[in-house]
Write a protein that holds these residues in place. Structure first.
Motif, PDB file in Angstrom:
ATOM      1  N   TYR A 118       9.686  -4.645   8.265  1.00  0.00           N
ATOM      2  CA  TYR A 118       9.390  -5.529   7.130  1.00  0.00           C
ATOM      3  C   TYR A 118       7.917  -5.392   6.721  1.00  0.00           C
ATOM      4  O   TYR A 118       7.603  -5.259   5.537  1.00  0.00           O
ATOM      5  N   ALA A 119       7.025  -5.423   7.706  1.00  0.00           N
ATOM      6  CA  ALA A 119       5.592  -5.304   7.411  1.00  0.00           C
ATOM      7  C   ALA A 119       5.275  -3.938   6.792  1.00  0.00           C
ATOM      8  O   ALA A 119       4.432  -3.830   5.895  1.00  0.00           O
ATOM      9  N   GLN A 120       5.944  -2.895   7.234  1.00  0.00           N
ATOM     10  CA  GLN A 120       5.736  -1.578   6.650  1.00  0.00           C
ATOM     11  C   GLN A 120       6.215  -1.528   5.204  1.00  0.00           C
ATOM     12  O   GLN A 120       5.568  -0.915   4.352  1.00  0.00           O
ATOM     13  N   ALA A 121       7.340  -2.187   4.913  1.00  0.00           N
ATOM     14  CA  ALA A 121       7.860  -2.215   3.542  1.00  0.00           C
ATOM     15  C   ALA A 121       6.904  -2.973   2.623  1.00  0.00           C
ATOM     16  O   ALA A 121       6.601  -2.515   1.511  1.00  0.00           O
ATOM     17  N   VAL A 122       6.415  -4.113   3.078  1.00  0.00           N
ATOM     18  CA  VAL A 122       5.451  -4.884   2.282  1.00  0.00           C
ATOM     19  C   VAL A 122       4.168  -4.084   2.100  1.00  0.00           C
ATOM     20  O   VAL A 122       3.605  -4.025   1.003  1.00  0.00           O
ATOM     21  N   GLY A 123       3.726  -3.457   3.160  1.00  0.00           N
ATOM     22  CA  GLY A 123       2.518  -2.638   3.071  1.00  0.00           C
ATOM     23  C   GLY A 123       2.668  -1.487   2.098  1.00  0.00           C
ATOM     24  O   GLY A 123       1.743  -1.156   1.362  1.00  0.00           O
ATOM     25  N   LEU A 124       3.837  -0.871   2.075  1.00  0.00           N
ATOM     26  CA  LEU A 124       4.087   0.237   1.152  1.00  0.00           C
ATOM     27  C   LEU A 124       4.032  -0.232  -0.301  1.00  0.00           C
ATOM     28  O   LEU A 124       3.468   0.450  -1.154  1.00  0.00           O
ATOM     29  N   VAL A 125       4.589  -1.393  -0.569  1.00  0.00           N
ATOM     30  CA  VAL A 125       4.544  -1.930  -1.936  1.00  0.00           C
ATOM     31  C   VAL A 125       3.104  -2.183  -2.358  1.00  0.00           C
ATOM     32  O   VAL A 125       2.664  -1.754  -3.429  1.00  0.00           O
ATOM     33  N   TRP A 126       2.333  -2.885  -1.520  1.00  0.00           N
ATOM     34  CA  TRP A 126       0.942  -3.189  -1.867  1.00  0.00           C
ATOM     35  C   TRP A 126       0.078  -1.927  -1.905  1.00  0.00           C
ATOM     36  O   TRP A 126      -0.829  -1.816  -2.729  1.00  0.00           O
ATOM     37  N   TRP A 127       0.355  -0.974  -1.012  1.00  0.00           N
ATOM     38  CA  TRP A 127      -0.382   0.280  -1.029  1.00  0.00           C
ATOM     39  C   TRP A 127      -0.121   1.020  -2.338  1.00  0.00           C
ATOM     40  O   TRP A 127      -1.050   1.572  -2.933  1.00  0.00           O
ATOM     41  N   SER A 128       1.138   1.021  -2.791  1.00  0.00           N
ATOM     42  CA  SER A 128       1.484   1.703  -4.045  1.00  0.00           C
ATOM     43  C   SER A 128       0.747   1.081  -5.225  1.00  0.00           C
ATOM     44  O   SER A 128       0.191   1.795  -6.074  1.00  0.00           O
ATOM     45  N   ILE A 129       0.722  -0.246  -5.278  1.00  0.00           N
ATOM     46  CA  ILE A 129      -0.003  -0.934  -6.352  1.00  0.00           C
ATOM     47  C   ILE A 129      -1.492  -0.608  -6.268  1.00  0.00           C
ATOM     48  O   ILE A 129      -2.139  -0.294  -7.270  1.00  0.00           O
ATOM     49  N   GLY A 130      -2.042  -0.663  -5.073  1.00  0.00           N
ATOM     50  CA  GLY A 130      -3.464  -0.362  -4.886  1.00  0.00           C
ATOM     51  C   GLY A 130      -3.813   1.062  -5.253  1.00  0.00           C
ATOM     52  O   GLY A 130      -4.864   1.330  -5.847  1.00  0.00           O
ATOM     53  N   MET A 131      -2.955   2.013  -4.931  1.00  0.00           N
ATOM     54  CA  MET A 131      -3.221   3.415  -5.262  1.00  0.00           C
ATOM     55  C   MET A 131      -3.187   3.648  -6.763  1.00  0.00           C
ATOM     56  O   MET A 131      -3.991   4.425  -7.294  1.00  0.00           O
ATOM     57  N   VAL A 132      -2.264   3.004  -7.465  1.00  0.00           N
ATOM     58  CA  VAL A 132      -2.225   3.131  -8.927  1.00  0.00           C
ATOM     59  C   VAL A 132      -3.527   2.607  -9.517  1.00  0.00           C
ATOM     60  O   VAL A 132      -4.138   3.251 -10.388  1.00  0.00           O
ATOM     61  N   LEU A 133      -3.992   1.451  -9.047  1.00  0.00           N
ATOM     62  CA  LEU A 133      -5.251   0.892  -9.537  1.00  0.00           C
ATOM     63  C   LEU A 133      -6.440   1.793  -9.180  1.00  0.00           C
ATOM     64  O   LEU A 133      -7.339   1.994 -10.006  1.00  0.00           O
ATOM     65  N   ALA A 134      -6.447   2.341  -7.981  1.00  0.00           N
ATOM     66  CA  ALA A 134      -7.536   3.226  -7.566  1.00  0.00           C
ATOM     67  C   ALA A 134      -7.562   4.496  -8.405  1.00  0.00           C
ATOM     68  O   ALA A 134      -8.638   4.976  -8.794  1.00  0.00           O
ATOM     69  N   ILE A 135      -6.397   5.047  -8.715  1.00  0.00           N
ATOM     70  CA  ILE A 135      -6.335   6.263  -9.538  1.00  0.00           C
ATOM     71  C   ILE A 135      -6.812   5.965 -10.959  1.00  0.00           C
ATOM     72  O   ILE A 135      -7.564   6.758 -11.542  1.00  0.00           O
ATOM     73  N   LEU A 136      -6.411   4.827 -11.499  1.00  0.00           N
ATOM     74  CA  LEU A 136      -6.885   4.443 -12.840  1.00  0.00           C
ATOM     75  C   LEU A 136      -8.400   4.269 -12.848  1.00  0.00           C
ATOM     76  O   LEU A 136      -9.077   4.708 -13.780  1.00  0.00           O
ATOM     77  N   TYR A 137      -8.935   3.643 -11.816  1.00  0.00           N
ATOM     78  CA  TYR A 137     -10.379   3.469 -11.710  1.00  0.00           C
ATOM     79  C   TYR A 137     -11.080   4.815 -11.584  1.00  0.00           C
ATOM     80  O   TYR A 137     -12.120   5.044 -12.206  1.00  0.00           O
TER      81      TYR A 137
END
Length: 174
Positions: A135-154
Motif C-alpha cells: 500500500y505504501a509503495q502504491a501511494v509513493g508511486l502516485v506521489w512520485w509520479s506527480i512530483g516527477m511531472v512537476l520537476a520536469i515542467l520546472y
C-alpha cells in the motif's frame, strides 16, 4: 573524495558550457585539474572496492551484461579529459554526466539485491527487508509520479529561461 572530485569536474564543465572568455578558461582549468584527481581516485576506489567487497566480482561473473555500466563510466571519464582539450565544452559536460551515471549504475546493479551491505550478512539491508508495504509503495508511486511531472515542467521552464551562454555586462555603481 571521489564524489567531490567528480562533482567538481561536472560543475566546472557546466560553467564552461554556460560562459565565455576568462570564466570559461578558468572553469576549463579547474575541470582539467579535478579530472586528473577524479581519474586517480577512480582507479584507487575501484581497486579498493574489489578487494573489500567480493560480492561485486561475483556479480560480474553471474551477470556479465553488467559490464556495460563500468564501460559507460570509463568512456565518460576519458571524454572528461579529451573534450576540454578540443574546447568542446558541451561534449565534456555530457561525458561527465555519463561518468556519473555509469558509476552510480555500476554500484546499484553489482550490489543488487543489497541496498546497504553489512560486515555480517545477516544484518545487511536488502530490497526485500528494507521495502515498505505494498500500500505504501502504491501511494509513493502516485506521489512520485506527480512530483516527477512537476520537476520536469520546472526543469523545462528553467532551461528555457536560462538558455545559452551567460553574457557579462558592465555595471555601474558597484
Amino acid at each position: 573524495m571521489l564524489a567531490l572530485a567528480a562533482l567538481t569536474t561536472h560543475k566546472a564543465n557546466y560553467i564552461a558550457v554556460k560562459t565565455k572568455n576568462i570564466l570559461n578558461t578558468r572553469s576549463r582549468r579547474i575541470a582539467r585539474l579535478a579530472w586528473l584527481i577524479t581519474m586517480v581516485l577512480t582507479v584507487l576506489a575501484t581497486l579498493l572496492t574489489f578487494s573489500v567487497q567480493p560480492a561485486i566480482r561475483a556479480s560480474f561473473s553471474l551477470r556479465p551484461w553488467e559490464v556495460i555500466f563500468p564501460v559507460i563510466a570509463l568512456v565518460g571519464l576519458i571524454g572528461m579529459g579529451y573534450f576540454p582539450l578540443r574546447q568542446r565544452d558541451l561534449a565534456a559536460f555530457v561525458a561527465s554526466c555519463a561518468y556519473l551515471v555509469g558509476l552510480l549504475a555500476s554500484t546499484a546493479v553489482t550490489l543488487y539485491p543489497l541496498v546497504l551491505p553489512a560486515v555480517n550478512p545477516a544484518y545487511s539491508l536488502t530490497i526485500y527487508n528494507a521495502s515498505a508495504s505494498p500500500y505504501a509503495q502504491a501511494v509513493g508511486l502516485v506521489w512520485w509520479s506527480i512530483g516527477m511531472v512537476l520537476a520536469i515542467l520546472y526543469l523545462i521552464l528553467t532551461y528555457r529561461l536560462f538558455w545559452g551562454k551567460v553574457r557579462l555586462t558592465e555595471t555601474t555603481g558597484y
